[in-house]
Design an enzyme around this catalytic site. Sequence first.
Site, PDB file in Angstrom:
ATOM      1  CD  GLU A 252      -3.054  -0.990   2.235  1.00 53.72           C
ATOM      2  OE1 GLU A 252      -3.050  -0.011   2.993  1.00 53.72           O
ATOM      3  OE2 GLU A 252      -3.884  -1.903   2.339  1.00 53.72           O
TER       4      GLU A 252
ATOM      5  CD  GLU B 235      -3.837  -5.676   3.706  1.00 54.40           C
ATOM      6  OE1 GLU B 235      -4.720  -4.867   4.092  1.00 54.40           O
ATOM      7  OE2 GLU B 235      -2.622  -5.478   3.839  1.00 54.40           O
TER       8      GLU B 235
HETATM    9  O1  IFM Z   1      -4.577  -3.091   8.987  1.00 53.27           O
HETATM   10  C1  IFM Z   1      -4.468  -2.542   7.715  1.00 53.27           C
HETATM   11  C2  IFM Z   1      -3.273  -3.131   6.990  1.00 53.27           C
HETATM   12  O2  IFM Z   1      -2.093  -2.951   7.689  1.00 53.27           O
HETATM   13  C3  IFM Z   1      -3.115  -2.455   5.645  1.00 53.27           C
HETATM   14  N1  IFM Z   1      -4.336  -2.504   4.907  1.00 53.27           N
HETATM   15  C4  IFM Z   1      -5.544  -2.096   5.571  1.00 53.27           C
HETATM   16  C5  IFM Z   1      -5.684  -2.831   6.895  1.00 53.27           C
HETATM   17  C6  IFM Z   1      -6.991  -2.419   7.591  1.00 53.27           C
HETATM   18  O3  IFM Z   1      -7.000  -1.054   7.835  1.00 53.27           O
END
Ligand code: IFM
Length: 450
Positions: free
Chosen positions: A171, A357
């Site tokens: 990210e 994710e």
């Molecule tokens: O917890 C975070 C993760 O570290 C990065 N992506 C989003 C998740 C939820 O906010």
Amino acid sequence: MVDAFGRPSTPPAGLRWSAATAAFQIEGARHGDGRGRSIWDDFVDTPGQVVDATTAEPGPASYEHFAEDIALLQGLGVDRYRFSISWVRVQPDGRGKPEPRGIAYYDRLVDGLLEVGITPFPTLYHWDLPATLEADGGWLVRDTAERFAEYTEIVAAALGDRVKHWYTINEPISTALQGYAIGELAPGRQLLFDALPAVHHQLLAHGLATGVLRQHGADAVGIVNNHTWVRPATDSEADQTAAHLYDLIHNRLFADPVLTGNYPDLRPLGVDLPIQDGDMDIIATASDFYGVNFYNPTTIAAAPADAPVPFVQVPTPGVAHTGFGELWPIDPAALTAFLTEAARRYGDRLPPIIIGENGASFPEPDAVDAPIRDSDRVAYLAGHIGAVADAITQGVRIEEYTVWSLLDNFEWADGFTQRFGLVHVDHETSKRTPKRSYDWYRTLIAESRR
Ligand code: IFM
């Protein structure tokens, strides 16, 4: 079987299944075994930065309890485990000498996963930049990309004989936007559009690391970004222009250079990037997959004329939301829309997608003596897996789905107030208690293999 959104939740056959965590969010042990300080140590130690004043400890304390995590992953039946490697455990000062005790921890973790047949799929950078490098300019300066390549070399030399699948950077949007532009995350800078060099240097770091990992025999390397499906709040021209700009910044600024070798046209924003000769070729080094983290769509309206940025996020009407409130709406169809649009936009340049994710936080008790019946999380996951299946049906190549998160963990500036886990964690005792969603995901994985 029909999920809470009324869709058939038959799992797509052939998809690989995974669950994710990240080092700073689960490891604890901030002061042991020669570990250096990262920007997140500085952030959590600064009063007022984390809503509940917690410091990521104890939490899951996976530095000590990693064998329990492996057993939980084995119980789930996942193909892979996405975890991250802490730069400051491996190279405490962000440059120079490695720390063997830090490397030994990841050796143990990798070996433990392989012993039970789970493919280790680490992320090299999940937000925890060495504080020493931040003091020298952090991601705003080019040298950090070079240092990242050096750190990658150390990690690949230590683990590359057993680890063949790698995420480079997690990210970069979050680091650039929330870390350097508005300061909600570490390093807490508020530079607005002056934060943009952090975009370029992270992408350059990704490209340089990809080359290093390939030299060490990697089978699969890619970046993973947070993406969203952007909608204008109304069909007014002002809201549509604002939504277009937001899509440019959140999605295309990161995907275009990696997938096409060019940044989108940033002239509407009046900003420039510190690109040097050859950078774009490095950034666009072929990837084996493109990682997509997806949580929610984003509804954008035009900001008032005197606002520092031209767009503002507003609630998405007509849908429920997660524990984060109305700016985290639940809308699985938005994931299908994003994936099909990405396939249309990038065509043959888009490698297979990995969902790196996906998950949701909901209010849950801090301590439990029985499994939580988290039907809201089950509905969220079922809806989004259904959305992935819909995109596959429409021709998008998607190879893997990853739940965020295996464990309740430290949710950055939100501390321990947001729980995303398939497994409840008592943040005082580190006791792990699988939730109903854990059993549901395990059943889904088993069914997908029948
Ligand atoms: O917890 C975070 C993760 O570290 C990065 N992506 C989003 C998740 C939820 O906010």
